[in-house]
Design an enzyme around this catalytic site. Structure first.
Site, mmCIF file in Angstrom:
data_model
loop_
_atom_site.group_PDB
_atom_site.id
_atom_site.type_symbol
_atom_site.label_atom_id
_atom_site.label_comp_id
_atom_site.label_asym_id
_atom_site.label_seq_id
_atom_site.Cartn_x
_atom_site.Cartn_y
_atom_site.Cartn_z
ATOM 1 N N PHE A 158 0.652 -1.175 0.153
ATOM 2 C CA PHE A 158 -0.005 0.114 0.299
ATOM 3 C C PHE A 158 0.827 1.352 -0.024
ATOM 4 C CE2 PHE A 158 -2.317 -3.261 2.152
ATOM 5 C CZ PHE A 158 -3.642 -3.241 1.725
ATOM 6 N N ASP A 159 0.496 2.303 -0.781
ATOM 7 C CA ASP A 159 0.994 3.765 -0.652
ATOM 8 C C ASP A 159 0.435 4.052 0.662
ATOM 9 O OD1 ASP A 159 2.326 5.964 -1.230
ATOM 10 O OD2 ASP A 159 0.446 6.737 -2.284
#
Length: 303
Positions: free
Chosen positions: A162-163
């Site tokens: 995930f960013d």
């Protein structure tokens, strides 16, 4: 959350993300709806090839093998009618995917059923459906095709990446960066290092995934989670403090300071990566399955 789903991780998937429907979609675009309907019915006993999300769905469902109760539910959401969607369910049966619930919306957007099913995540190839799901508070991403197809690895854990800003977290810090630049962003984040960030669209999905992860064995765990962010020191501290405040565990954290994420995602072995920045998504999709999250100021600027 529907009764009976309270303790489950619920993921919705579109038929075009699950299977390769490129040929039938070409028929629809070139010859129209009637030709498409006939094509699907004429070919309903021909098994579809796996799509971009097939491996993710397959291994999500395999997580139930590690649990006393089936805690992962995958639901099919499709713009097909039940009639033209029979080919999709025939393919589901062929691949022995434990998917029993579906919504066929007959040409309309199926996003409205995402909340009704209590889904934590919606994966689709239709950007408009994804935007509408996000507007209704559900984590959603538009899956991009990988430009470099890799051979599937031997069975191992399911790896999510995930960013941070505008995905796990709100875009409040990213707004400062876009408006005032890197120096102001860094100063703002250092000053607010001990103030937790607000949650972004993927916070609830990450929390549900983490809850499931904590119930699984620490020996050879079947889920692994990574944060892959353009942040670097000293702005990393607020991220760490926020995750502590939420009581969410991350297995790996990559603070890349603006470096291209693609090679790092490949090294990590991500099965899927979620990012809000279109440019980052295009780069990452050269290496791993990537979901664009059309949320936050970066996407408002792009539009």
């Amino acid at each position: 959350m529907p009764k009976g789903f309270e303790n489950k991780l619920v993921v919705a998937i579109s038929s075009r993300a699950l299977f390769n429907l490129d040929e039938s979609h070409r028929v629809y675009e070139s010859e129209g709806l009637t030709a498409y309907q006939k094509y699907q019915i004429d070919h309903e006993n021909e098994i579809l090839e796996p799509g971009e999300a097939f491996g993710i769905v397959e291994r999500l469902l395999q997580l139930n093998d590690y649990l006393d109760d089936a805690r992962v539910e995958v639901i099919l959401l499709s713009r097909n009618s039940a009639d033209t969607g029979l080919r999709v369910f025939n393919s589901i049966e062929h691949y022995k995917l434990n998917i029993s619930r579906a919504a066929f919306s007959g040409g309309e957007s199926p996003y409205r059923y995402v909340s009704a099913f209590g889904c934590h995540l919606f994966l689709s190839t239709n950007a408009e459906d994804v935007r509408r799901a996000l507007e209704n508070g559900v984590a959603a991403a538009t899956l991009l095709p990988r430009s470099k197809k890799s051979q599937p690895l031997s069975k191992r854990e399911l790896r999510f990446a995930f960013d941070g800003d505008a995905v796990i977290f709100s875009d409040e810090a990213e707004q400062v960066f876009k408006r005032d630049g890197l120096e102001a962003f860094t100063a703002s984040e250092v000053a607010a290092a001990n103030t937790p960030l607000s949650g972004g669209p993927f916070k609830n999905f990450l929390a549900a995934l983490n809850t499931l992860q904590c119930e699984l064995s620490d020996d050879d765990p079947p889920i692994r989670i990574a944060l892959v962010t353009a942040r670097s020191a000293p702005t990393h501290k607020r991220v760490i403090q926020t995750l502590r405040n939420w009581n969410i565990r991350i297995d790996e954290s990559l603070f890349l300071g603006g470096l291209d994420k693609g090679e790092f995602l490949a090294a990590y072995g991500a099965d899927v990566f979620f990012d809000d920045q279109p440019g980052h998504c295009e780069s990452a999709s050269e290496h791993v399955s990537t979901g664009h999250v059309p949320h936050g100021i970066a996407n408002k600027v792009e539009q």
